[in-house]
Design an enzyme around this catalytic site. Structure first.
Site, PDB file in Angstrom:
ATOM      1  N   SER A  75      38.512  78.550   4.397  1.00  0.00           N
ATOM      2  CA  SER A  75      39.876  78.707   4.903  1.00  0.00           C
ATOM      3  C   SER A  75      40.096  77.704   6.042  1.00  0.00           C
ATOM      4  O   SER A  75      39.139  77.081   6.527  1.00  0.00           O
ATOM      5  CB  SER A  75      40.064  80.130   5.437  1.00  0.00           C
ATOM      6  OG  SER A  75      39.208  80.321   6.557  1.00  0.00           O
ATOM      7  N   ASP A 129      40.762  76.965   0.824  1.00  0.00           N
ATOM      8  CA  ASP A 129      41.469  78.230   0.594  1.00  0.00           C
ATOM      9  C   ASP A 129      42.753  78.237   1.444  1.00  0.00           C
ATOM     10  O   ASP A 129      42.719  77.896   2.636  1.00  0.00           O
ATOM     11  CB  ASP A 129      40.528  79.375   1.032  1.00  0.00           C
ATOM     12  CG  ASP A 129      40.998  80.743   0.580  1.00  0.00           C
ATOM     13  OD1 ASP A 129      41.767  80.827  -0.391  1.00  0.00           O
ATOM     14  OD2 ASP A 129      40.568  81.746   1.199  1.00  0.00           O
ATOM     15  N   HIS A 130      43.866  78.616   0.858  1.00  0.00           N
ATOM     16  CA  HIS A 130      45.153  78.733   1.563  1.00  0.00           C
ATOM     17  C   HIS A 130      45.497  77.527   2.443  1.00  0.00           C
ATOM     18  O   HIS A 130      45.755  77.686   3.651  1.00  0.00           O
ATOM     19  CB  HIS A 130      45.197  80.012   2.416  1.00  0.00           C
ATOM     20  CG  HIS A 130      45.183  81.254   1.588  1.00  0.00           C
ATOM     21  ND1 HIS A 130      46.282  81.712   0.915  1.00  0.00           N
ATOM     22  CD2 HIS A 130      44.180  82.123   1.296  1.00  0.00           C
ATOM     23  CE1 HIS A 130      45.974  82.810   0.247  1.00  0.00           C
ATOM     24  NE2 HIS A 130      44.696  83.073   0.444  1.00  0.00           N
TER      25      HIS A 130
HETATM   26  P1  13P Z   1      39.560  89.648   0.127  1.00  0.00           P
HETATM   27  O1  13P Z   1      40.032  89.874   1.519  1.00  0.00           O
HETATM   28  O2  13P Z   1      39.948  90.751  -0.800  1.00  0.00           O
HETATM   29  O3  13P Z   1      38.105  89.370   0.052  1.00  0.00           O
HETATM   30  O4  13P Z   1      40.328  88.345  -0.445  1.00  0.00           O
HETATM   31  C1  13P Z   1      39.899  87.057  -0.108  1.00  0.00           C
HETATM   32  C2  13P Z   1      40.871  86.009  -0.511  1.00  0.00           C
HETATM   33  O5  13P Z   1      41.804  86.214  -1.268  1.00  0.00           O
HETATM   34  C3  13P Z   1      40.660  84.672   0.053  1.00  0.00           C
HETATM   35  O6  13P Z   1      41.659  83.764  -0.315  1.00  0.00           O
HETATM   36  O1  G3H Z   2      42.477  84.076   3.176  1.00  0.00           O
HETATM   37  C1  G3H Z   2      41.742  84.983   3.517  1.00  0.00           C
HETATM   38  C2  G3H Z   2      40.293  84.819   3.654  1.00  0.00           C
HETATM   39  O2  G3H Z   2      39.699  86.085   3.741  1.00  0.00           O
HETATM   40  C3  G3H Z   2      39.919  83.925   4.806  1.00  0.00           C
HETATM   41  O3  G3H Z   2      40.073  84.561   6.013  1.00  0.00           O
HETATM   42  O4  G3H Z   2      41.275  82.918   7.492  1.00  0.00           O
HETATM   43  O5  G3H Z   2      39.878  84.771   8.462  1.00  0.00           O
HETATM   44  O6  G3H Z   2      38.803  82.818   7.315  1.00  0.00           O
HETATM   45  P1  G3H Z   2      40.013  83.719   7.403  1.00  0.00           P
HETATM   46 ZN    ZN Z   3      43.581  84.583  -0.485  1.00  0.00          ZN
END
Ligand code: 13P
Ligand code: G3H
Ligand code: ZN
Length: 352
Positions: A50, A83-84
């Site tokens: 992330s 991620d995101h």
């Molecule tokens: P969880 O919080 O359910 O593990 O989801 C993680 C997620 O979607 C990260 O992008």
């Molecule tokens: O997008 C959600 C994931 O659980 C990542 O979380 O942004 O705290 O690393 P984080």
């Molecule tokens: Zn997610």
């Protein structure tokens, strides 16, 4: 084996009808736990970082961890995914640091709190796809906003989540709009909203179809059968990990996650990437708590980390088995990015 793109890995998963868990990574310990599980089950892996993980460990550290893991586990294809991603810069700097795949999450605006318009989402995602495909990297987009169908809210504990009340039509991806979105953007994978949310507090009871809308996934798959679907918020929040935390000084209230059998159902309907972070966090910190309680004189951090890593490894191995990922590592030969770029530019990888 080296690094593989998300697109190549999910194409293989679709051809062979399995799903691939995407585990979040912030440090060496999580990386080792995931790769030990992958090695034991002969599974290809998706590691995802992330924005928060990149800020925590630093891009140089994270990218070196991934390179080290690919050297230590040469038989395991590893996809390294953002991620995101919240904008073009986050996605492009990830690729610059060796990530083979990015998520452009245009379901929310750049603050990753405000639900975005459809036009904003389609425009920014299309722009990132164009740039990423020039160099052969893959792109996941998101249509629909993650959040609870019980409360209309997303939880604040995660780094990315909508603020305020959401309407049901925002919380469930529309299949016709999904078709239009994939046509407009040319994404390699599409994250959909079906009532899951990030973090531990997803459902107040074991979910049924009213609060976890698996039939929405089935309808989307019928509309866009060639598009790889992604389920976010897919931790199962197992009871044994809630108990481990609570028996060792934690205070988690009773909660329910996404049952693994629902994910197995999703895999039959085009779900190819399944995001899991919370379960791994709970496995690691549950054992931190247990060691702290059982051995109050202990202060060697390795003595805290080792049982947590083992619990995380066991959880990851279970998901590789249940999602059908196990046994596929040796069957994929990772293509270099320039080969992927050539396939995009000659139109071979069009999904619609
Ligand atoms: P969880 O919080 O359910 O593990 O989801 C993680 C997620 O979607 C990260 O992008
Ligand atoms: O997008 C959600 C994931 O659980 C990542 O979380 O942004 O705290 O690393 P984080
Ligand atoms: Zn997610």
């Amino acid at each position: 084996m080296g690094l593989i793109t998300l697109r190549q890995l999910l194409d293989h998963a679709a051809e062979n009808r399995y799903g691939v868990p995407a585990f979040n990574i912030n440090n060496m310990e999580q990386g080792l736990a995931i790769l030990n599980a992958a090695q034991k089950t002969e599974s290809p892996v998706i590691l995802q970082a992330s924005k928060g993980a990149r800020a925590y460990a630093g891009d140089i550290m994270l990218s070196h961890i991934v390179v080290a893991l690919s050297k230590m586990y040469p038989l395991i294809p590893i996809c390294m995914h953002q991620d995101h991603g919240n904008n073009e810069a986050t996605c492009m700097t990830a690729i610059k640091h060796g990530f083979t795949s990015v998520m452009m999450d245009g379901s929310l605006e750049v603050d990753q709190k405000t639900p975005a318009s459809y036009e904003y989402n389609a425009n920014i995602t299309q722009k990132v796809v164009e740039m990423a495909h020039w160099v052969g990297a893959s792109v996941e987009g998101e249509l629909g906003v993650l959040g609870s169908l019980e409360t209309g809210e997303a939880f604040k504990e995660d780094g990315s989540g909508a603020e305020g009340k959401l309407e049901t039509n925002q919380l469930l991806t529309d299949p016709d709009q999904a078709l239009d979105f994939v046509k407009k953007t040319d994404v390699d994978a599409l994250a959909i909203a079906c009532g899951t949310s990030h973090g531990a507090y997803k459902f107040s009871r074991k979910p049924d179809g009213d609060i976890l809308a698996m039939e929405v996934i089935e309808k989307i798959h019928q509309k866009i059968p060639k598009t790889h679907l992604v389920m976010h918020g897919s931790s199962s929040v197992p009871q044994y990990l809630q108990d481990l935390i609570n028996e060792n000084g934690g205070e988690m209230s009773q909660t329910y996650g996404v049952p693994v059998e629902e994910i197995e159902r999703g895999i039959k309907s085009g779900v190819r990437k399944i995001n899991i972070d919370t379960d791994c966090r709970m496995a690691i910190t549950g054992y931190f708590r247990k060691i702290a309680k059982d051995k109050p004189s202990e202060f060697d951090p390795r003595k805290f980390a080792i049982p947590g890593m083992k619990a995380m490894e066991d959880l990851c191995a279970d998901r590789f088995e249940r999602f059908g990922t196990a046994g596929h590592a040796g069957k994929i030969k990772a293509l270099p990015l320039d080969k992927m770029a050539a396939s995009y530019s000659n139109g071979e990888l069009k999904q619609i």
